[in-house]
Motif scaffolding. Structure first.
Motif, short mmCIF file in Angstrom:
data_model
loop_
_atom_site.label_atom_id
_atom_site.label_comp_id
_atom_site.label_asym_id
_atom_site.label_seq_id
_atom_site.Cartn_x
_atom_site.Cartn_y
_atom_site.Cartn_z
N GLU A 1 0.82 -1.21 0.00
CA GLU A 1 0.00 0.00 0.00
C GLU A 1 0.86 1.26 0.00
OE1 GLU A 1 -2.77 -0.13 3.20
OE2 GLU A 1 -3.60 -2.07 2.62
N VAL A 2 1.95 1.23 0.77
CA VAL A 2 2.83 2.41 0.83
C VAL A 2 3.47 2.66 -0.53
CG1 VAL A 2 5.00 3.29 1.80
CG2 VAL A 2 3.28 2.27 3.30
N LEU A 3 3.93 1.60 -1.19
CA LEU A 3 4.52 1.76 -2.52
C LEU A 3 3.49 2.30 -3.49
CD1 LEU A 3 6.91 1.41 -4.43
CD2 LEU A 3 6.15 -0.95 -4.83
N GLY A 4 2.26 1.83 -3.40
CA GLY A 4 1.21 2.35 -4.27
C GLY A 4 0.99 3.83 -4.09
N LEU A 5 0.98 4.31 -2.84
CA LEU A 5 0.84 5.74 -2.58
C LEU A 5 1.97 6.53 -3.24
CD1 LEU A 5 -0.11 6.01 1.21
CD2 LEU A 5 -1.49 6.81 -0.72
N LEU A 6 3.20 6.05 -3.05
CA LEU A 6 4.35 6.74 -3.63
C LEU A 6 4.26 6.80 -5.14
CD1 LEU A 6 7.36 5.36 -1.54
CD2 LEU A 6 6.54 7.71 -1.59
N VAL A 7 3.93 5.69 -5.75
CA VAL A 7 3.88 5.62 -7.21
C VAL A 7 2.82 6.56 -7.76
CG1 VAL A 7 3.27 4.12 -9.15
CG2 VAL A 7 4.87 3.32 -7.39
N ARG A 8 1.63 6.55 -7.17
CA ARG A 8 0.57 7.43 -7.67
C ARG A 8 0.93 8.90 -7.47
NH1 ARG A 8 -2.37 3.26 -5.21
NH2 ARG A 8 -2.82 4.49 -3.34
N GLY A 9 1.51 9.23 -6.31
CA GLY A 9 1.89 10.61 -6.06
C GLY A 9 3.00 11.08 -7.00
N LEU A 10 3.99 10.22 -7.23
CA LEU A 10 5.10 10.60 -8.12
C LEU A 10 4.64 10.68 -9.57
CD1 LEU A 10 8.00 8.48 -6.58
CD2 LEU A 10 7.70 10.96 -6.44
#
Length: 449
Positions: free
Chosen positions: A140-149
């Protein structure tokens, strides 16, 4: 009975000036997004960042994100994002209130707000303390980072993603995960500095909150306790700038690896050793585990004979002094760091903390006696009962596989290829396993002396 008021912006000025935040809450612009609102971040990076702003200026206040649990988020919001850090040095308690957080979000209920913050060009540093489990594809954390970036990429605003988790090459590992999703071109505006973080921060309890109330004269339901020692080593690669962390005591360097390896194998490795051996012997806390007969000598042997030969410490650092300082820190009774807390997620921690030491000693032709004792203790711990027969919880992401495995050494998610085929190593593990089974930890430590 007089009701004691809550720590907040309306009450903080009643505190002694030495205890109040080093910066005025709400008067500093936000430049950092932090993922993970746990005790470690609040007692480590937040302290260093507030001191850096106080000494070097800049708009570097923190927007913090609680990924799932609201347990810390709610009291922080009720206290205007103020909380205290209690430095515990024996019987002495030194409180200070932090005001460096400008915003707090809950990713599970409002991921869009987090993603928008990640995309904001004003955020120039993103730090993470999200534990080892989040560094997996699809987390979930990686997903947040990817979408934000991905949203940020249109503007190309530079940002540094700074892992502050206990993983070797944490920056490189984070880079691999992000570029696998977004491609290598993301490195045109994103850097991934590696770091080494070090401060013992036990989980907050009702006792922590009681000490905070006695120290402040105000209720603080977000208080954290920590040891006096704190260290942060950071690879200096920040395309959008950074706080003056060096003015707050951080070490900025071009190569974090020697510091990282030293800390993971000595401090974290010994921490896990005390947790498993101590839990089996019935010691509730790390300091009580270290005080068991024969335990300090065993830990000294682990550092001297098994770990030190595998390390090339940073220039000017004495392994002997470092090892002594680690054991002195662990002997601090005020921390009350629970062995069962340190023992969680063993399959995620042991590869970095212990198995590398064993592999390096085997490559040199040695059988590391103390390190294999620790591994045998973990194997006993996984079985779920202490030396006196009392149950031990198994809090591990691979718990089901651990319970079902006919041989733990065959778990390729934990052990490297060929580990189970080493006959000498297996013989030593079997010997320790028999000793722990027959004589328990105390009897085994007695025979080790």
């Amino acid at each position: 009975m007089t009701r004691i008021e809550r720590l907040s912006r309306s009450t903080v000025d009643r505190l002694d000036p030495a205890v109040r935040p080093a910066i005025r809450p709400g008067e500093t612009g936000t430049g950092i997004l932090h993922l993970g609102l746990g005790a470690f971040h609040r007692a480590h990076q937040a302290v260093c960042t507030e001191d850096a702003i106080a000494r070097g200026g800049g708009d570097w206040a923190i927007a913090a994100v609680a990924p799932r649990s609201r347990a810390v988020l709610e009291p922080l919001l009720e206290q205007d994002l103020l909380y205290s850090v209690l430095t515990l040095d024996g019987e002495r308690v030194r409180p200070r209130v932090l005001g460096v957080h400008a915003r707090a979000m809950h990713a599970a209920s409002d991921p869009a707000a987090v993603e928008a913050c990640l995309a904001d060009p004003g955020i120039r540093v993103v730090t993470l303390t999200v534990t080892e489990k989040a560094y997996r594809p699809g987390s979930e954390v990686l997903g947040l980072l990817v979408r934000g970036l991905r949203a940020r990429a249109a503007a190309g605003a530079p940002v540094a993603l700074v892992s502050c988790d206990n993983l070797p090459g944490n920056g490189r590992r984070l880079r691999a995960l992000v570029t696998a999703e977004l491609g290598e071109s993301v490195a045109d505006f994103v850097s991934f500095p590696s770091t080494m973080v070090d401060r013992i921060v036990p989980a907050s309890t009702e006792a922590t909150f009681a000490v905070a109330e006695a120290s402040l004269g105000l209720v603080d339901r977000a208080a954290v306790a920590a040891e006096p020692f704190s260290q942060w080593v950071i690879e200096d690669d920040f395309p959008g700038g950074r706080p003056a962390w060096d003015l707050a005591g951080a070490i900025l360097t071009g190569d974090v690896a020697p510091w990282e390896r030293l800390k993971l194998r000595v401090l974290n490795g010994v921490h896990s050793a005390l947790a498993y051996l101590g839990a089996l012997a019935g010691a509730p806390t790390i300091d009580r585990a270290l005080a068991l007969p024969g335990m300090r000598a065993a830990m000294e042997g682990l550092i001297r004979d098994d770990i030190a030969p595998t390390l090339c410490p940073p220039e000017g650092l004495s392994m002997q002094r470092y090892g002594r300082s680690v054991l002195e820190r662990f002997s601090n009774p005020a921390l009350r760091h629970r062995t069962l807390q340190v023992a969680t997620d063993g399959t995620q921690k042991l590869p970095q903390r212990l198995l590398g030491t064993i592999a390096d000693r085997r490559a040199a032709g040695a059988v590391p006696r103390h390190a294999t004792l620790v591994l045998a203790a973990w194997m006993r711990f996984v079985r779920g009962y202490a030396d006196d027969g009392s149950p031990l919880p198994l809090d591990d992401p691979l718990a089901d596989r651990l319970r079902a495995a006919p041989s733990l050494l065959e778990l390729d998610a934990v052990f490297p290829p060929g580990f189970a085929d080493d006959a000498e190593l297996r013989d030593q593990l079997d010997s320790w396993g028999r000793s722990l089974e027959r004589h328990g930890v105390l009897g085994t430590l007695e025979a080790l002396r």
